[in-house]
Enzyme design. Structure first.
Site, PDB file in Angstrom:
ATOM      1  N   SER A  14       0.708  -1.274   0.251  1.00 52.32           N
ATOM      2  CA  SER A  14       0.174   0.125   0.081  1.00 52.32           C
ATOM      3  C   SER A  14       0.824   1.277  -0.104  1.00 52.32           C
ATOM      4  O   SER A  14       0.501   2.368  -0.802  1.00 52.32           O
ATOM      5  CB  SER A  14      -0.898   0.117   1.262  1.00 52.32           C
ATOM      6  N   CYS A  43      -1.496  -6.178   3.575  1.00 55.24           N
ATOM      7  CA  CYS A  43      -2.621  -5.591   3.831  1.00 55.24           C
ATOM      8  C   CYS A  43      -3.933  -6.357   2.913  1.00 55.24           C
ATOM      9  O   CYS A  43      -4.882  -6.878   3.320  1.00 55.24           O
ATOM     10  CB  CYS A  43      -2.897  -3.891   3.808  1.00 55.24           C
ATOM     11  N   CYS A  48      -5.118  -7.025   6.425  1.00 59.71           N
ATOM     12  CA  CYS A  48      -6.254  -6.485   6.827  1.00 59.71           C
ATOM     13  C   CYS A  48      -7.803  -6.895   5.666  1.00 59.71           C
ATOM     14  O   CYS A  48      -8.806  -6.954   6.319  1.00 59.71           O
ATOM     15  CB  CYS A  48      -6.283  -4.805   6.919  1.00 59.71           C
ATOM     16  N   LYS A  51      -8.520 -10.623   6.131  1.00 65.40           N
ATOM     17  CA  LYS A  51      -9.077 -10.705   7.533  1.00 65.40           C
ATOM     18  C   LYS A  51     -10.404 -10.215   7.742  1.00 65.40           C
ATOM     19  O   LYS A  51     -11.080 -10.949   8.340  1.00 65.40           O
ATOM     20  CB  LYS A  51      -7.942 -10.222   8.396  1.00 65.40           C
ATOM     21  N   TYR A 178      -3.319  -8.247  18.615  1.00 64.94           N
ATOM     22  CA  TYR A 178      -4.426  -8.032  17.968  1.00 64.94           C
ATOM     23  C   TYR A 178      -4.828  -9.115  16.768  1.00 64.94           C
ATOM     24  O   TYR A 178      -5.917  -9.510  16.322  1.00 64.94           O
ATOM     25  CB  TYR A 178      -4.765  -6.624  17.323  1.00 64.94           C
ATOM     26  N   GLU A 182      -7.867 -11.493  16.860  1.00 62.69           N
ATOM     27  CA  GLU A 182      -8.750 -11.431  15.877  1.00 62.69           C
ATOM     28  C   GLU A 182      -8.987 -12.524  15.431  1.00 62.69           C
ATOM     29  O   GLU A 182     -10.218 -13.146  14.857  1.00 62.69           O
ATOM     30  CB  GLU A 182      -8.423 -10.603  14.710  1.00 62.69           C
ATOM     31  N   ASP A 303       5.915  -0.566   7.434  1.00 60.25           N
ATOM     32  CA  ASP A 303       6.419  -1.457   8.345  1.00 60.25           C
ATOM     33  C   ASP A 303       7.954  -1.755   8.503  1.00 60.25           C
ATOM     34  O   ASP A 303       8.354  -2.083   9.537  1.00 60.25           O
ATOM     35  CB  ASP A 303       5.767  -2.802   8.333  1.00 60.25           C
ATOM     36  N   THR A 311      -1.547   0.114   7.757  1.00 65.45           N
ATOM     37  CA  THR A 311      -1.627   0.636   6.323  1.00 65.45           C
ATOM     38  C   THR A 311      -1.768   1.965   6.113  1.00 65.45           C
ATOM     39  O   THR A 311      -1.139   2.587   5.393  1.00 65.45           O
ATOM     40  CB  THR A 311      -2.788  -0.372   5.648  1.00 65.45           C
ATOM     41  N   HIS A 435     -30.320   9.343  19.012  1.00 61.45           N
ATOM     42  CA  HIS A 435     -31.179   8.339  19.801  1.00 61.45           C
ATOM     43  C   HIS A 435     -32.008   7.265  18.732  1.00 61.45           C
ATOM     44  O   HIS A 435     -32.602   7.971  17.860  1.00 61.45           O
ATOM     45  CB  HIS A 435     -32.019   8.907  21.083  1.00 61.45           C
ATOM     46  N   GLU A 440     -24.521   7.208  21.438  1.00 65.59           N
ATOM     47  CA  GLU A 440     -24.951   8.438  22.045  1.00 65.59           C
ATOM     48  C   GLU A 440     -24.388   8.546  23.456  1.00 65.59           C
ATOM     49  O   GLU A 440     -24.329   9.476  24.034  1.00 65.59           O
ATOM     50  CB  GLU A 440     -26.479   8.486  22.272  1.00 65.59           C
TER      51      GLU A 440
END
Length: 452
Positions: A14, A43, A48, A51, A178, A182, A303, A311, A435, A440
C-alpha cells in the site's frame, strides 16, 4: 549525472504503490517499482482485507440465533469453507489487478522480481539487470515470525491461515496481540474449537486495561478457551494432529497451531549494510521524521521502519515522502492520535491515550459506561459494550476514547476527528445525542466514574 529514473520503489504494498503512483502521476517523475511477490502487500493479500472478509463470514453464525429471537423463521446451516475461500481468492486477485493497473495507468514501470541496492543510486534486479535512480524508496513491509523451540516448524502464521485446505476441528492460536485475538474470534465464529494461549496477564497489551478486560471476558463467553499466563514449551507430530506441551502443565492435541507472536521488518538481503543505511535492534530501517535514512538518496516507509505498523500510516508516509522530495515541501509524518480498529469479537475502536497512560502523565477524569446493547438485549443476549472517555482535568481535552462494541471501528473514525481537533469534554456534552444508538453514550456521560 543522468539517471534511468527519478525514483525507484522497492515493494508493491500500500505504501510503495501510493508513493509511486503519486510521484509519477502528479509530479511527472520517472518512476519504477519492483515487487517479488504479489502487488497489494500484507494488507491486501495477507492482512487487513482478507482478515476483515473472514470476520464478516464468521459473524453470521450468531445472526441466525438473533434473527430467530426477532421472529424470523431461519434455520442454522453449516459454514462451507470451500465456497468462501474461492470467493476470497477471486476478490484478492481482483484487488491485485487494480493495484497493477493503478501503476500502469500512471506510467510507473514495474518489475516482478526482487531488487536490492548496489550503492546509493544503483538497483540490481534478481535477473542481474542494473538500474540507476536519483532516489530510492524502500517499502518492503514486514513478515510474521515464529520463535524457535522444539517443534516450532509445525506452526503456521497469519500468512498461511488464509490458505488452509480445510478448516481444522481444533486450533490453537498463540499470542495476545490484535492478530491473534482477531483470528481467535474468526475461527471460533466459523465453528472451529478455538484455544488461545498468551504468556502475559491480559491480551492486547498496551491498550486500555478496562477495554482489554471486557474483550477477553466476551471472547470467553463466546466459547474461546483463552488461557493467560500460558506459553508453548514444545510441539510434536501425533498422527494428523500436533501434540502441544504448555507451561501450565497441560498437554493437548490440535489440528492446527498458529503463532501470532510478532513480526519482523523485511530489510535483510537488500544490500543496506554495505552502503551505510542504519538499522535498529529489530532489523528495522532507521529514518528521520521525513522518512530519510542515513544515506541521503534512500528513504523508507511503512512496516520496514517499525514506527506505527498500520496500512493507512504507510500510505500517509508515502504521501509525505512525495511532498517532501518531489514537491519541495518538507512534510514530516504526524504519528500522533492515530485512530485504530481491532476486529476482535467484540470489536474495539481506540484513539489517544489509555487510562493508564493518561493517568501517568497528568490528573484525569474517567467517564465510562458499560451496558447491554438494545439489539442483543432484546434477543436475550448477555453481551456488553463499553464507551469510555479519558479527560484532562487541567485542559478538559479528551485525551483518549475507547469503544468496545459492534461497529466500534466505524464509530472511532468519527470520534477520532474530534479528538484530533482537540475537543474538550464540554464539546462532547454540547453535542446532541443521536437516539437510540450505542454511540449516544459518548455525549451523555455527565459524571466521571473516577479520577486518576
Amino acid at each position: 549525472m543522468s539517471f534511468d529514473y527519478d525514483l525507484f520503489v522497492i515493494g508493491g504494498g500500500s505504501g510503495g504503490v501510493r508513493a509511486a503512483r503519486v510521484a509519477a502521476g502528479e509530479t511527472g517523475a520517472e518512476v519504477a517499482l519492483a515487487e517479488e511477490d504479489r502487488y497489494g502487500g500484507t494488507c491486501v493479500i495477507r492482512g487487513c482485507v482478507p482478515k476483515k472478509l473472514m470476520v464478516f463470514a464468521s459473524e453470521y453464525a450468531d445472526m441466525v440465533q438473533d434473527a430467530q429471537a426477532y421472529g424470523w423463521d431461519v434455520k442454522p446451516g453449516a459454514f462451507d469453507w470451500d465456497v468462501f475461500r474461492g470467493k476470497l481468492y477471486a476478490e484478492l486477485d481482483r484487488l491485485e489487478g487494480i493495484y497493477r493497473n493503478i501503476l500502469k495507468n500512471n506510467g510507473v514501470e514495474t518489475f516482478d522480481q526482487r531488487a536490492r541496492l548496489v550503492d546509493a543510486h544503483t538497483i540490481e534486479l534478481a535477473d542481474g539487470t542494473r538500474k540507476t535512480t536519483k532516489h530510492v524508496l524502500i517499502a518492503t513491509g514486514g513478515r510474521p515470525v515464529v520463535p524457535q523451540f522444539p517443534g516450532s516448524e509445525l506452526a503456521i502464521t497469519s500468512n498461511e491461515i488464509f490458505h488452509l485446505d480445510k478448516l481444522p476441528g481444533r486450533i490453537l492460536i498463540v499470542g495476545g496481540g490484535y492478530i491473534a485475538s482477531e483470528f481467535a474470534g474468526i475461527m471460533n465464529g466459523m465453528g472451529v474449537q478455538t484455544t488461545q494461549f498468551y504468556r502475559g496477564a491480559q491480551i492486547l497489551r498496551g491498550f486500555d486495561e478496562e477495554a482489554r478486560g471486557l474483550i477477553c471476558e466476551e471472547m470467553r463467553q463466546n466459547g474461546i478457551d483463552v488461557r493467560l499466563g500460558t506459553n508453548v514449551l514444545e510441539m510434536t507430530k501425533d498422527g494428523d494432529q500436533i501434540r502441544v506441551k504448555a507451561t501450565d502443565g497441560t498437554e493437548d492435541r490440535f489440528d492446527t497451531v498458529m503463532f501470532a507472536t510478532g513480526r519482523t521488518p523485511n530489510a535483510d538481503d537488500l544490500g543496506l549494510d554495505t552502503i551505510g543505511v542504519e538499522r535498529g535492534r529489530k532489523g528495522e530501517i532507521i529514518v528521520d521524521e521525513y522518512s530519510q535514512t542515513a544515506v541521503p538518496s534512500i528513504f523508507a516507509i511503512g512496516d520496514v521502519t517499525d514506527r506505527v505498523n498500520l496500512t493507512p500510516v504507510a500510505i500517509r508516509e508515502g504521501m509525505a515522502f512525495v511532498e517532501t522530495v518531489f514537491n519541495g515541501n518538507p512534510t514530516p509524518v504526524d504519528h500522533d492520535l492515530i485512530p485504530t480498529a481491532i476486529f476482535t469479537q467484540p470489536e474495539f475502536g481506540t484513539v489517544g491515550l489509555s487510562e493508564e497512560e493518561a493517568a501517568a502523565q497528568e490528573p484525569v477524569e474517567v467517564y465510562a459506561t458499560s451496558f447491554k446493547p438494545m439489539q442483543k438485549a432484546f434477543a436475550g443476549g448477555t453481551q456488553r459494550v463499553l464507551m469510555k472517555l479519558i479527560v484532562s482535568q487541567a485542559t478538559r481535552k479528551v485525551l483518549g476514547c475507547h469503544i468496545v462494541a459492534p461497529g466500534a471501528g466505524e464509530m472511532i473514525q468519527l470520534a477520532g476527528i474530534a479528538v484530533k481537533m482537540g475537543a474538550t469534554k464540554e464539546d462532547f456534552d454540547r453535542t446532541v445525542a443521536v437516539h437510540p444508538v450505542m454511540a449516544e453514550e459518548l455525549v451523555t456521560m455527565r459524571q466521571p466514574v473516577r479520577t486518576a
